[in-house]
Motif scaffolding. Structure first.
Motif, short mmCIF file in Angstrom:
data_model
loop_
_atom_site.label_atom_id
_atom_site.label_comp_id
_atom_site.label_asym_id
_atom_site.label_seq_id
_atom_site.Cartn_x
_atom_site.Cartn_y
_atom_site.Cartn_z
N TYR A 147 -13.31 7.77 14.13
CA TYR A 147 -13.72 6.59 14.88
C TYR A 147 -13.10 5.35 14.26
O TYR A 147 -12.97 5.25 13.05
N PHE A 148 -12.73 4.44 15.14
CA PHE A 148 -12.25 3.14 14.67
C PHE A 148 -12.88 2.06 15.54
O PHE A 148 -12.91 2.18 16.76
N HIS A 149 -13.39 1.02 14.91
CA HIS A 149 -13.92 -0.10 15.68
C HIS A 149 -13.65 -1.39 14.94
O HIS A 149 -13.51 -1.41 13.71
N ALA A 150 -13.55 -2.47 15.70
CA ALA A 150 -13.23 -3.77 15.13
C ALA A 150 -14.50 -4.45 14.65
O ALA A 150 -15.11 -4.04 13.68
N THR A 151 -14.96 -5.48 15.36
CA THR A 151 -16.10 -6.25 14.90
C THR A 151 -17.43 -5.70 15.38
O THR A 151 -18.47 -6.05 14.85
N SER A 152 -17.40 -4.89 16.42
CA SER A 152 -18.64 -4.35 16.95
C SER A 152 -18.37 -2.97 17.52
O SER A 152 -17.23 -2.52 17.61
N SER A 153 -19.45 -2.30 17.93
CA SER A 153 -19.30 -0.94 18.45
C SER A 153 -18.48 -0.91 19.74
O SER A 153 -17.94 0.12 20.11
N ARG A 154 -18.41 -2.03 20.46
CA ARG A 154 -17.63 -2.10 21.69
C ARG A 154 -16.56 -3.19 21.61
O ARG A 154 -16.11 -3.68 22.62
N GLY A 155 -16.22 -3.56 20.39
CA GLY A 155 -15.24 -4.62 20.20
C GLY A 155 -13.84 -4.20 20.56
O GLY A 155 -13.55 -3.02 20.71
N GLY A 174 -12.41 3.34 23.24
CA GLY A 174 -13.85 3.12 23.23
C GLY A 174 -14.50 4.08 22.24
O GLY A 174 -13.88 5.07 21.82
N LEU A 175 -15.73 3.79 21.87
CA LEU A 175 -16.44 4.62 20.90
C LEU A 175 -17.37 5.60 21.59
O LEU A 175 -18.12 5.22 22.49
N ILE A 176 -17.30 6.86 21.18
CA ILE A 176 -18.25 7.88 21.63
C ILE A 176 -18.80 8.52 20.34
O ILE A 176 -18.29 9.54 19.87
N GLN A 177 -19.80 7.91 19.77
CA GLN A 177 -20.24 8.28 18.43
C GLN A 177 -21.17 9.49 18.39
O GLN A 177 -21.52 9.95 17.32
N ASP A 178 -21.59 10.01 19.54
CA ASP A 178 -22.51 11.13 19.55
C ASP A 178 -21.80 12.46 19.80
O ASP A 178 -22.41 13.45 20.19
N LEU A 179 -20.50 12.51 19.56
CA LEU A 179 -19.76 13.75 19.77
C LEU A 179 -19.98 14.72 18.61
O LEU A 179 -20.05 14.32 17.45
N ASP A 180 -20.08 15.97 18.96
CA ASP A 180 -20.24 17.02 17.94
C ASP A 180 -18.87 17.63 17.66
O ASP A 180 -18.24 18.21 18.56
N PRO A 181 -18.36 17.53 16.42
CA PRO A 181 -17.02 18.04 16.12
C PRO A 181 -16.90 19.56 16.25
O PRO A 181 -15.78 20.08 16.24
#
Length: 211
Positions: A147-155, A174-181
């Motif tokens: 995951y990569f994000h700038a200033t916020s979760s949707r930045g 965009g961020l999808i932080q609930d993904l199971d690897p």
């Protein structure tokens, strides 16, 4: 009114009028048109910029980039042609025009446009693939999810990266932080930029579309 003025003042006023007439006569027709319709042209430009902004707000795919990018490119090219015609008309000879500030500014703008097109060449090459729905497909368990994000979760700049065993890195904007690897995924992505268009978690059935 001028006939009641002293002779010296009448001569000065006449000279100024002649200079204004000559100055107006020396202007190129395009410059005269600009002077007469400057407010309308300004409103037209503002309307185009508003259209660009609305395309980003209302559209969530590459269509926004095509619309806004095309408009801005046409505006810059039109402005360059317009201003160069006027500058060439004003120049005394071709050397004055070639070595003028206008030519230097043109080269600078062209350098910026060329650089932008070069840096975004993969995105540009993917436009036909996007509209023809010609995507590469990966199905399976990715080696890693980053995951990569700038200033916020949707930045701006936020992204979710899928590292495949082949070494390819696929990116979702965009961020999808609930993904199971450990889940298997179906990933449809563009061949040149490796941007993900459709992402499906085969374990849960949840689907994400390119933003």
């Amino acid at each position: 009114m001028s006939k009641f003025l002293p002779a010296s003042e009448r001569q000065t006023e006449k000279t100024q009028q002649n200079q204004q007439t000559e100055s107006e006569h020396d202007k190129h027709p395009l410059q005269k048109f600009t002077d007469r319709h400057v407010r309308k042209l300004g409103l037209l430009l503002l309307g185009g910029l508003a259209m660009c902004l609305l395309s980003f707000v209302l559209l969530d795919d590459i269509t926004a980039t095509v619309i806004s990018g095309s408009f801005m490119l046409l505006f810059f090219l039109g402005y360059m042609v317009w201003s160069n015609v006027i500058a060439a008309y004003r120049a005394k000879n071709w050397k004055d025009y070639v070595f003028s500030r206008k030519m230097a500014a043109n080269l600078f703008v062209l350098l910026i446009i060329t650089t932008a097109c070069y840096l975004g060449r993969n995105d540009l090459r993917d436009i036909p693939h996007y509209y023809q729905k010609d995507f590469n497909v990966f199905t399976g368990v990715p080696q890693d999810i980053d995951y990569f994000h700038a200033t916020s979760s949707r930045g701006p700049g936020s992204s979710t990266k899928f590292l495949l065993e082949s070494g390819e890195v696929l990116r979702y904007r965009g961020l999808i932080q609930d993904l199971d690897p450990e889940h298997a995924y179906k990933i449809e992505y563009l061949p040149h930029s490796k941007n993900i268009v459709f992402l499906t978690d085969l374990s849960t059935g949840q689907t994400w579309r390119m933003r």
